[in-house]
Design a protein around this motif. Structure first.
Motif, PDB file in Angstrom:
ATOM      1  N   GLY A   1       0.794  -1.229   0.000  1.00 22.66           N
ATOM      2  CA  GLY A   1       0.000   0.000   0.000  1.00 22.66           C
ATOM      3  C   GLY A   1       0.821   1.270   0.000  1.00 22.66           C
ATOM      4  O   GLY A   1       0.272   2.369  -0.116  1.00 22.66           O
ATOM      5  N   GLY A   2       2.126   1.156   0.164  1.00 22.98           N
ATOM      6  CA  GLY A   2       2.982   2.343   0.183  1.00 22.98           C
ATOM      7  C   GLY A   2       3.133   2.952  -1.204  1.00 22.98           C
ATOM      8  O   GLY A   2       3.191   2.249  -2.206  1.00 22.98           O
ATOM      9  N   SER A   3       3.193   4.283  -1.250  1.00 22.71           N
ATOM     10  CA  SER A   3       3.365   4.985  -2.520  1.00 22.71           C
ATOM     11  C   SER A   3       4.848   5.275  -2.742  1.00 22.71           C
ATOM     12  O   SER A   3       5.713   4.628  -2.153  1.00 22.71           O
ATOM     13  N   GLY A   4       5.147   6.261  -3.561  1.00 26.10           N
ATOM     14  CA  GLY A   4       6.528   6.637  -3.784  1.00 26.10           C
ATOM     15  C   GLY A   4       7.067   7.509  -2.664  1.00 26.10           C
ATOM     16  O   GLY A   4       6.313   8.081  -1.865  1.00 26.10           O
ATOM     17  N   LEU A   5       8.378   7.626  -2.586  1.00 25.44           N
ATOM     18  CA  LEU A   5       9.007   8.459  -1.576  1.00 25.44           C
ATOM     19  C   LEU A   5       8.859   9.938  -1.929  1.00 25.44           C
ATOM     20  O   LEU A   5       8.749  10.312  -3.106  1.00 25.44           O
ATOM     21  N   VAL A   6       8.865  10.775  -0.883  1.00 25.50           N
ATOM     22  CA  VAL A   6       8.751  12.226  -1.045  1.00 25.50           C
ATOM     23  C   VAL A   6      10.075  12.863  -0.655  1.00 25.50           C
ATOM     24  O   VAL A   6      10.654  12.539   0.386  1.00 25.50           O
ATOM     25  N   TRP A   7      10.561  13.787  -1.492  1.00 31.10           N
ATOM     26  CA  TRP A   7      11.824  14.465  -1.224  1.00 31.10           C
ATOM     27  C   TRP A   7      11.665  15.485  -0.104  1.00 31.10           C
ATOM     28  O   TRP A   7      10.692  16.232  -0.052  1.00 31.10           O
ATOM     29  N   ASP A   8      12.622  15.508   0.812  1.00 31.76           N
ATOM     30  CA  ASP A   8      12.639  16.467   1.916  1.00 31.76           C
ATOM     31  C   ASP A   8      13.724  17.503   1.634  1.00 31.76           C
ATOM     32  O   ASP A   8      14.918  17.218   1.755  1.00 31.76           O
ATOM     33  N   SER A   9      13.319  18.711   1.268  1.00 32.28           N
ATOM     34  CA  SER A   9      14.276  19.739   0.872  1.00 32.28           C
ATOM     35  C   SER A   9      15.163  20.196   2.022  1.00 32.28           C
ATOM     36  O   SER A   9      16.244  20.747   1.796  1.00 32.28           O
ATOM     37  N   THR A  10      14.715  19.935   3.266  1.00 29.61           N
ATOM     38  CA  THR A  10      15.516  20.331   4.427  1.00 29.61           C
ATOM     39  C   THR A  10      16.534  19.265   4.819  1.00 29.61           C
ATOM     40  O   THR A  10      17.344  19.483   5.724  1.00 29.61           O
ATOM     41  N   ALA A  11      16.475  18.123   4.175  1.00 32.48           N
ATOM     42  CA  ALA A  11      17.376  17.002   4.473  1.00 32.48           C
ATOM     43  C   ALA A  11      17.318  16.584   5.937  1.00 32.48           C
ATOM     44  O   ALA A  11      18.309  16.140   6.514  1.00 32.48           O
ATOM     45  N   ASN A  12      16.107  16.702   6.518  1.00 33.90           N
ATOM     46  CA  ASN A  12      15.923  16.320   7.918  1.00 33.90           C
ATOM     47  C   ASN A  12      15.507  14.860   8.036  1.00 33.90           C
ATOM     48  O   ASN A  12      15.823  14.194   9.018  1.00 33.90           O
ATOM     49  N   PHE A  13      14.801  14.347   7.022  1.00 33.98           N
ATOM     50  CA  PHE A  13      14.268  12.984   7.075  1.00 33.98           C
ATOM     51  C   PHE A  13      15.126  12.035   6.240  1.00 33.98           C
ATOM     52  O   PHE A  13      15.641  12.397   5.185  1.00 33.98           O
ATOM     53  N   ASP A  14      15.247  10.802   6.739  1.00 34.71           N
ATOM     54  CA  ASP A  14      15.874   9.712   6.004  1.00 34.71           C
ATOM     55  C   ASP A  14      14.928   8.513   6.008  1.00 34.71           C
ATOM     56  O   ASP A  14      14.158   8.315   6.952  1.00 34.71           O
ATOM     57  N   TYR A  15      14.999   7.716   4.956  1.00 37.59           N
ATOM     58  CA  TYR A  15      14.119   6.562   4.809  1.00 37.59           C
ATOM     59  C   TYR A  15      14.941   5.279   4.843  1.00 37.59           C
ATOM     60  O   TYR A  15      15.959   5.154   4.158  1.00 37.59           O
ATOM     61  N   TYR A  16      14.487   4.302   5.651  1.00 39.29           N
ATOM     62  CA  TYR A  16      15.151   3.004   5.779  1.00 39.29           C
ATOM     63  C   TYR A  16      14.135   1.913   5.459  1.00 39.29           C
ATOM     64  O   TYR A  16      13.009   1.934   5.952  1.00 39.29           O
ATOM     65  N   GLU A  17      14.553   0.938   4.666  1.00 40.55           N
ATOM     66  CA  GLU A  17      13.663  -0.165   4.283  1.00 40.55           C
ATOM     67  C   GLU A  17      14.375  -1.498   4.448  1.00 40.55           C
ATOM     68  O   GLU A  17      15.533  -1.643   4.036  1.00 40.55           O
ATOM     69  N   ILE A  18      13.690  -2.472   5.057  1.00 39.52           N
ATOM     70  CA  ILE A  18      14.256  -3.818   5.196  1.00 39.52           C
ATOM     71  C   ILE A  18      14.310  -4.486   3.828  1.00 39.52           C
ATOM     72  O   ILE A  18      13.310  -4.537   3.106  1.00 39.52           O
ATOM     73  N   THR A  19      15.471  -4.958   3.454  1.00 42.22           N
ATOM     74  CA  THR A  19      15.626  -5.666   2.190  1.00 42.22           C
ATOM     75  C   THR A  19      15.797  -7.170   2.381  1.00 42.22           C
ATOM     76  O   THR A  19      15.630  -7.945   1.440  1.00 42.22           O
ATOM     77  N   LYS A  20      16.129  -7.590   3.598  1.00 42.22           N
ATOM     78  CA  LYS A  20      16.322  -9.019   3.851  1.00 42.22           C
ATOM     79  C   LYS A  20      16.157  -9.270   5.348  1.00 42.22           C
ATOM     80  O   LYS A  20      16.699  -8.554   6.179  1.00 42.22           O
ATOM     81  N   ARG A  21      15.368 -10.265   5.686  1.00 42.64           N
ATOM     82  CA  ARG A  21      15.156 -10.615   7.090  1.00 42.64           C
ATOM     83  C   ARG A  21      15.401 -12.102   7.265  1.00 42.64           C
ATOM     84  O   ARG A  21      14.897 -12.907   6.504  1.00 42.64           O
ATOM     85  N   GLY A  22      16.181 -12.478   8.287  1.00 39.88           N
ATOM     86  CA  GLY A  22      16.468 -13.886   8.533  1.00 39.88           C
ATOM     87  C   GLY A  22      17.943 -14.163   8.429  1.00 39.88           C
ATOM     88  O   GLY A  22      18.766 -13.261   8.292  1.00 39.88           O
ATOM     89  N   SER A  23      18.320 -15.414   8.488  1.00 39.74           N
ATOM     90  CA  SER A  23      19.728 -15.817   8.406  1.00 39.74           C
ATOM     91  C   SER A  23      19.853 -16.861   7.308  1.00 39.74           C
ATOM     92  O   SER A  23      19.583 -18.038   7.529  1.00 39.74           O
ATOM     93  N   ARG A  24      20.240 -16.424   6.112  1.00 38.95           N
ATOM     94  CA  ARG A  24      20.408 -17.365   5.016  1.00 38.95           C
ATOM     95  C   ARG A  24      21.782 -18.010   5.145  1.00 38.95           C
ATOM     96  O   ARG A  24      22.800 -17.336   5.130  1.00 38.95           O
ATOM     97  N   PHE A  25      21.788 -19.316   5.264  1.00 38.45           N
ATOM     98  CA  PHE A  25      23.035 -20.042   5.524  1.00 38.45           C
ATOM     99  C   PHE A  25      23.698 -20.490   4.231  1.00 38.45           C
ATOM    100  O   PHE A  25      24.917 -20.413   4.077  1.00 38.45           O
ATOM    101  N   MET A  26      22.925 -20.968   3.277  1.00 39.48           N
ATOM    102  CA  MET A  26      23.501 -21.502   2.052  1.00 39.48           C
ATOM    103  C   MET A  26      22.452 -21.492   0.952  1.00 39.48           C
ATOM    104  O   MET A  26      21.266 -21.669   1.200  1.00 39.48           O
ATOM    105  N   THR A  27      22.857 -21.230  -0.272  1.00 36.66           N
ATOM    106  CA  THR A  27      21.955 -21.298  -1.426  1.00 36.66           C
ATOM    107  C   THR A  27      22.440 -22.389  -2.375  1.00 36.66           C
ATOM    108  O   THR A  27      23.613 -22.446  -2.661  1.00 36.66           O
TER     109      THR A  27
END
Length: 267
Positions: free
Chosen positions: A241-267
């Motif tokens: 449900g999230g939309s696109g990110l919005v630019w903060d001209s004051t550079a006060n906000f930063d955005y962090y997103e989880i890209t991987k959760r867990g412990s991958r041992f071997m592929t």
């Protein structure tokens, strides 16, 4: 003959017998006390689970506290059924996937129930403080996950049409984050933490399976939020449900997103 309905799934569960899932949405329980009677068609099932709106494609015995039951896939959910006064009843319904649950695997030594889904994720469920909770979501697969199995170690083996991944349990969740400076995700804020460091926000977001991202403000506005505030969200950029990110001209906000959760041992 399970009521002469098309048979979709069978599995033997120690302590319960042979379970057969049919197209009519019921799971029959055969005690297998007398194999000759069963083969001869004279032994009847001792109970039935259901009806399910979507015929179960996976069944697994689970133990929790002093109880034991049967975990059943129920489309995108997992239902746990127990016997009460000789009858099977649904005890709890676990929601965490968005598409069909394809496989279940239970590890008694750690009390972990793993669920695989066509949404390409693996759910890890644990019974704590009298209830089942989603302990973690593992989403390193890029294709629908079709099979799960716990193997000695313990390790969790999961497979899709292209890859096999081995996961090892760890004392705490492990997560990787992407970082976008001077942007934020509008709306969908679920939990506010202040004052906080970026590291503490990463840790809390990682430990809560619902958290997908957070915004971090270095400075407060003097009215609605203080310095060093983060807002956690179940949504992410273009996801849930999230939309696109919005630019903060004051550079006060930063955005962090989880890209991987867990412990991958071997592929």
């Amino acid at each position: 003959d399970a009521g002469r309905q098309p048979l979709l799934y069978v599995k033997y569960l120690e302590g319960f017998g042979l379970l057969s899932g049919c197209e009519d949405g019921y799971v029959s329980v055969w005690p297998v006390t007398n194999l000759s009677d069963m083969v001869g068609g004279t032994e009847a099932p001792t109970g039935r689970l259901g009806p399910f709106t979507w015929a179960p494609k996976a069944l697994e015995k689970v133990t929790f506290g002093h109880e034991s039951g049967v975990a059943c896939s129920a489309y995108a959910d997992v239902e746990i059924w127990v016997q009460v006064a000789g009858n099977w009843t649904q005890w709890v319904r676990l929601s965490g996937h968005s598409r069909l649950v394809t496989s279940l695997a239970f590890l008694p030594s750690l009390g972990l129930l793993a669920s695989a889904s066509l949404d390409s994720n693996i759910g890890l469920w644990k019974f704590e403080s009298g209830e089942w909770k989603l302990a973690s979501l593992l989403y390193d697969h890029s294709k629908p996950v079709q099979a799960l199995m716990w193997i000695p170690g313990p390790l969790l083996a999961s497979g899709d049409e292209e890859s096999l991944i081995l996961w090892r349990p760890v004392d705490r969740p492990l997560c990787e984050f992407s970082y976008t400076r001077a942007y934020y995700l509008p709306g969908f804020n679920r939990n506010e933490l202040t004052p906080a460091t970026v590291d503490s926000c990463r840790q809390i977001c990682c430990e809560n399976p619902w958290c997908s991202s957070f915004d971090y403000a270095h400075r407060g506005d003097g009215q609605t939020y203080a310095d060093r505030t983060c807002w956690m969200s179940s949504a992410a950029e273009g996801k849930n449900g999230g939309s696109g990110l919005v630019w903060d001209s004051t550079a006060n906000f930063d955005y962090y997103e989880i890209t991987k959760r867990g412990s991958r041992f071997m592929t």
